[in-house]
Scaffold this motif. Structure first.
Motif, PDB file in Angstrom:
ATOM      1  N   GLY A  65       0.762  -1.242   0.000  1.00 19.70           N
ATOM      2  CA  GLY A  65       0.000   0.000   0.000  1.00 19.70           C
ATOM      3  C   GLY A  65       0.790   1.288   0.000  1.00 19.70           C
ATOM      4  O   GLY A  65       0.202   2.369   0.074  1.00 19.70           O
ATOM      5  N   ILE A  66       2.121   1.216  -0.080  1.00 19.96           N
ATOM      6  CA  ILE A  66       2.937   2.422  -0.174  1.00 19.96           C
ATOM      7  C   ILE A  66       3.026   2.833  -1.638  1.00 19.96           C
ATOM      8  O   ILE A  66       3.381   2.011  -2.495  1.00 19.96           O
ATOM      9  CB  ILE A  66       4.356   2.185   0.384  1.00 19.96           C
ATOM     10  CG1 ILE A  66       4.297   1.729   1.837  1.00 19.96           C
ATOM     11  CG2 ILE A  66       5.208   3.451   0.242  1.00 19.96           C
ATOM     12  CD1 ILE A  66       3.735   2.735   2.785  1.00 19.96           C
ATOM     13  N   GLU A  67       2.725   4.073  -1.948  1.00 14.15           N
ATOM     14  CA  GLU A  67       2.772   4.547  -3.340  1.00 14.15           C
ATOM     15  C   GLU A  67       4.220   4.917  -3.685  1.00 14.15           C
ATOM     16  O   GLU A  67       4.606   6.085  -3.664  1.00 14.15           O
ATOM     17  CB  GLU A  67       1.841   5.742  -3.529  1.00 14.15           C
ATOM     18  CG  GLU A  67       1.562   6.056  -4.984  1.00 14.15           C
ATOM     19  CD  GLU A  67       0.522   7.156  -5.155  1.00 14.15           C
ATOM     20  OE1 GLU A  67       0.431   7.688  -6.275  1.00 14.15           O
ATOM     21  OE2 GLU A  67      -0.185   7.475  -4.175  1.00 14.15           O
ATOM     22  N   ALA A  68       5.003   3.909  -3.985  1.00 11.20           N
ATOM     23  CA  ALA A  68       6.434   4.094  -4.253  1.00 11.20           C
ATOM     24  C   ALA A  68       6.696   4.141  -5.754  1.00 11.20           C
ATOM     25  O   ALA A  68       6.104   3.370  -6.514  1.00 11.20           O
ATOM     26  CB  ALA A  68       7.238   2.971  -3.610  1.00 11.20           C
ATOM     27  N   GLU A  69       7.584   5.029  -6.168  1.00  7.45           N
ATOM     28  CA  GLU A  69       7.980   5.173  -7.572  1.00  7.45           C
ATOM     29  C   GLU A  69       9.490   5.364  -7.642  1.00  7.45           C
ATOM     30  O   GLU A  69      10.147   5.614  -6.629  1.00  7.45           O
ATOM     31  CB  GLU A  69       7.274   6.368  -8.217  1.00  7.45           C
ATOM     32  CG  GLU A  69       5.757   6.257  -8.242  1.00  7.45           C
ATOM     33  CD  GLU A  69       5.091   7.497  -8.826  1.00  7.45           C
ATOM     34  OE1 GLU A  69       3.862   7.458  -9.023  1.00  7.45           O
ATOM     35  OE2 GLU A  69       5.788   8.504  -9.077  1.00  7.45           O
ATOM     36  N   ILE A  70      10.035   5.263  -8.857  1.00  5.60           N
ATOM     37  CA  ILE A  70      11.466   5.435  -9.087  1.00  5.60           C
ATOM     38  C   ILE A  70      11.687   6.541 -10.099  1.00  5.60           C
ATOM     39  O   ILE A  70      10.932   6.667 -11.069  1.00  5.60           O
ATOM     40  CB  ILE A  70      12.099   4.126  -9.613  1.00  5.60           C
ATOM     41  CG1 ILE A  70      12.052   3.029  -8.548  1.00  5.60           C
ATOM     42  CG2 ILE A  70      13.542   4.345 -10.071  1.00  5.60           C
ATOM     43  CD1 ILE A  70      12.500   1.667  -9.057  1.00  5.60           C
ATOM     44  N   ALA A  71      12.721   7.346  -9.881  1.00  2.69           N
ATOM     45  CA  ALA A  71      13.202   8.302 -10.886  1.00  2.69           C
ATOM     46  C   ALA A  71      14.662   7.969 -11.159  1.00  2.69           C
ATOM     47  O   ALA A  71      15.466   7.851 -10.225  1.00  2.69           O
ATOM     48  CB  ALA A  71      13.062   9.738 -10.396  1.00  2.69           C
ATOM     49  N   THR A  72      15.012   7.830 -12.436  1.00  4.94           N
ATOM     50  CA  THR A  72      16.356   7.412 -12.796  1.00  4.94           C
ATOM     51  C   THR A  72      16.664   7.858 -14.227  1.00  4.94           C
ATOM     52  O   THR A  72      15.865   8.546 -14.857  1.00  4.94           O
ATOM     53  CB  THR A  72      16.492   5.880 -12.642  1.00  4.94           C
ATOM     54  OG1 THR A  72      17.848   5.504 -12.838  1.00  4.94           O
ATOM     55  CG2 THR A  72      15.616   5.134 -13.638  1.00  4.94           C
ATOM     56  N   THR A  73      17.813   7.438 -14.738  1.00  2.66           N
ATOM     57  CA  THR A  73      18.172   7.741 -16.130  1.00  2.66           C
ATOM     58  C   THR A  73      17.933   6.504 -17.000  1.00  2.66           C
ATOM     59  O   THR A  73      17.619   5.426 -16.501  1.00  2.66           O
ATOM     60  CB  THR A  73      19.646   8.168 -16.262  1.00  2.66           C
ATOM     61  OG1 THR A  73      20.482   7.002 -16.091  1.00  2.66           O
ATOM     62  CG2 THR A  73      20.014   9.218 -15.227  1.00  2.66           C
ATOM     63  N   ASN A  74      18.121   6.682 -18.284  1.00  2.00           N
ATOM     64  CA  ASN A  74      17.965   5.574 -19.232  1.00  2.00           C
ATOM     65  C   ASN A  74      19.285   4.848 -19.481  1.00  2.00           C
ATOM     66  O   ASN A  74      19.450   4.158 -20.485  1.00  2.00           O
ATOM     67  CB  ASN A  74      17.383   6.073 -20.553  1.00  2.00           C
ATOM     68  CG  ASN A  74      18.299   7.084 -21.255  1.00  2.00           C
ATOM     69  OD1 ASN A  74      19.211   7.650 -20.631  1.00  2.00           O
ATOM     70  ND2 ASN A  74      18.059   7.325 -22.534  1.00  2.00           N
ATOM     71  N   ASP A  75      20.214   4.989 -18.581  1.00  5.16           N
ATOM     72  CA  ASP A  75      21.535   4.372 -18.730  1.00  5.16           C
ATOM     73  C   ASP A  75      21.438   2.855 -18.853  1.00  5.16           C
ATOM     74  O   ASP A  75      20.655   2.207 -18.157  1.00  5.16           O
ATOM     75  CB  ASP A  75      22.396   4.719 -17.508  1.00  5.16           C
ATOM     76  CG  ASP A  75      23.679   3.920 -17.470  1.00  5.16           C
ATOM     77  OD1 ASP A  75      24.562   4.189 -18.300  1.00  5.16           O
ATOM     78  OD2 ASP A  75      23.786   3.002 -16.635  1.00  5.16           O
ATOM     79  N   ASN A  76      22.276   2.299 -19.726  1.00  3.05           N
ATOM     80  CA  ASN A  76      22.403   0.843 -19.851  1.00  3.05           C
ATOM     81  C   ASN A  76      23.830   0.507 -20.265  1.00  3.05           C
ATOM     82  O   ASN A  76      24.077  -0.081 -21.320  1.00  3.05           O
ATOM     83  CB  ASN A  76      21.402   0.296 -20.868  1.00  3.05           C
ATOM     84  CG  ASN A  76      21.335  -1.230 -20.834  1.00  3.05           C
ATOM     85  OD1 ASN A  76      21.542  -1.845 -19.787  1.00  3.05           O
ATOM     86  ND2 ASN A  76      21.055  -1.835 -21.975  1.00  3.05           N
ATOM     87  N   GLY A  77      24.777   0.930 -19.439  1.00  2.00           N
ATOM     88  CA  GLY A  77      26.177   0.698 -19.758  1.00  2.00           C
ATOM     89  C   GLY A  77      26.621   1.589 -20.902  1.00  2.00           C
ATOM     90  O   GLY A  77      26.457   2.814 -20.853  1.00  2.00           O
ATOM     91  N   ASN A  78      27.155   1.000 -21.953  1.00  3.96           N
ATOM     92  CA  ASN A  78      27.615   1.777 -23.103  1.00  3.96           C
ATOM     93  C   ASN A  78      26.485   2.167 -24.037  1.00  3.96           C
ATOM     94  O   ASN A  78      26.702   2.886 -25.017  1.00  3.96           O
ATOM     95  CB  ASN A  78      28.675   0.976 -23.883  1.00  3.96           C
ATOM     96  CG  ASN A  78      29.949   0.782 -23.079  1.00  3.96           C
ATOM     97  OD1 ASN A  78      30.333   1.655 -22.299  1.00  3.96           O
ATOM     98  ND2 ASN A  78      30.591  -0.359 -23.242  1.00  3.96           N
TER      99      ASN A  78
END
Length: 401
Positions: free
Chosen positions: A32-45
């Protein structure tokens, strides 16, 4: 309650750290916790093929992806678009948790949270261990003095996954309250065919014990030490097959292949590559012993996964759940040198009964202590206390000033 988790990348190439964050946020949402993520589109190289600057369902978790700066600087990963979004939207969340130190996304989020008076926690992910701080030492010392120490000192709490990690925070000179909550692992369903399938895939006879190394192939994890230890056992006549499971940089993989050949272990070693899903379960449930002689691990997700699969584990004291393994009698803890590691492996190779008992001890411990639901409940209790400006739960603040 609305919680934002910020980190520089959720690339699958990062292995355990990405797995942990995705599962942690999903577990929080399940209660029930409204958790989200903010990040970049990084995928190594390269970059992940994901929608940018919009809320996206990614592996059953809501994530806001932002473009990273084209020139990749390891885990720093600058993103102007992430900065703007955090400035405009961070106030919509009750609290913030950042993951990784010495990275732009986490540093930026912490600074904006302080400016907007939003409480935040920091997950250090073992980056304050003596070994980790010794890597790129000059850069980290400068970054710490200018930025990171303030980020840690003004956090509401530091989220640690083992008591050793909390002790590293204190040794670094940070006296912010710490909460100690282990990481979770999926508890697998029994896979009776795993050993047969593993043998068929890698050409391993049914009577040959399988030793598993499942982690990123990186010098920090010391697969080279494991190979050297197994070389001495092979010369003594021990039978075994080693599965080295994980991804790594091309140069390091070439080094390992050369080392395997020079130690005359080619016929007894399989480099499986990155393993996930069914392939990973076959490795975990089809092997006999798990070994991770790492220089440093803040928790060791792969170790916990091995325990959940019923594998006896052999680790170094620098894997910070070593105290759990000792308490559970789930494996052997030895110094990271050839002779003690060889002796520990030989001890388990020679005793199927000991392997079975240690493995069952570990399975039971993991089911009780490392379930995602239990961990999410503990973290939710900490978030609730932080948002309501109440004392942190005593059960989570085991390391006291």
């Amino acid at each position: 309650m609305k919680v934002l988790h910020v980190l520089p990348s959720v690339s699958p190439l990062l292995g355990g750290p990405t797995h942990v964050v995705l599962h942690l946020v999903k577990a929080l949402r399940d209660i029930g916790i409204e958790a989200e993520i903010a990040t970049t589109n990084d995928n190594g190289n390269t970059t992940l093929d994901v929608p940018l600057q919009q809320r996206t369902e990614y592996q059953q978790v809501p994530i806001w992806f932002f473009p990273r700066f084209p020139l990749r600087m390891k885990e720093f990963l600058f993103s102007a678009e992430l900065t703007r979004w955090l400035w405009q939207h961070l106030s919509e969340y009750d609290t913030l948790e950042t993951h990784y130190l010495f990275s732009y996304a986490s540093t930026c989020a912490g600074a904006i949270a302080r400016h907007q008076k939003i409480p935040y926690t920091v997950r250090t992910m073992g980056q304050l261990s003596p070994w980790a701080l010794a890597q790129s030492q000059t850069k980290k010392r400068l970054y710490s003095r200018l930025i990171e120490q303030r980020n840690l000192q003004q956090a509401t709490a530091i989220h640690c996954t083992a008591l050793g990690e909390a002790e590293d925070v204190r040794k670094f000179g940070i006296y912010t309250p710490t909460i100690t909550i282990p990481l979770g692992v999926d508890i697998p369903s029994p896979y009776p065919e795993a050993r047969r399938l593993l043998g068929e895939k890698y050409g391993i006879a049914a009577d040959i014990p399988v030793i598993l190394f499942l982690s990123r192939l990186h010098y920090k994890k010391r697969p080279d030490l494991l190979l050297q230890s197994l070389s001495s056992l092979a010369k003594e006549g021990h039978s075994f097959h080693l599965c080295l499971a994980g991804a790594g940089e091309p140069d390091y993989l070439n080094y390992l292949q050369t080392l395997i050949a020079s130690l005359d272990l080619t016929a007894q070693t399989s480099l499986t590559g990155f393993a996930a899903g069914r392939d990973k379960e076959i490795l975990l449930q089809g092997s006999d012993v798990f070994v991770l002689p790492s220089f440093s691990e803040n928790f060791g997700v792969a170790v916990a996964e091995a325990m959940a699969a019923g594998l006896p584990v052999i680790i170094t004291p620098d894997v910070q759940i070593a105290s759990d393994i000792a308490r559970a009698e789930a494996g052997l803890i030895v110094e990271g040198e050839v002779e003690p590691l060889s002796a520990a492996i030989a001890q388990l190779l020679n005793s199927p009964e000991s392997r079975q008992q240690l493995g069952e001890n570990g399975r039971q411990f993991a089911q009780f202590h490392y379930s995602w639901d239990a961990i999410a409940q503990q973290l939710a209790a900490a978030y609730t206390a932080i948002v309501q400006k109440q004392p942190l739960p005593h059960s989570l603040t085991q390391l006291r000033d």
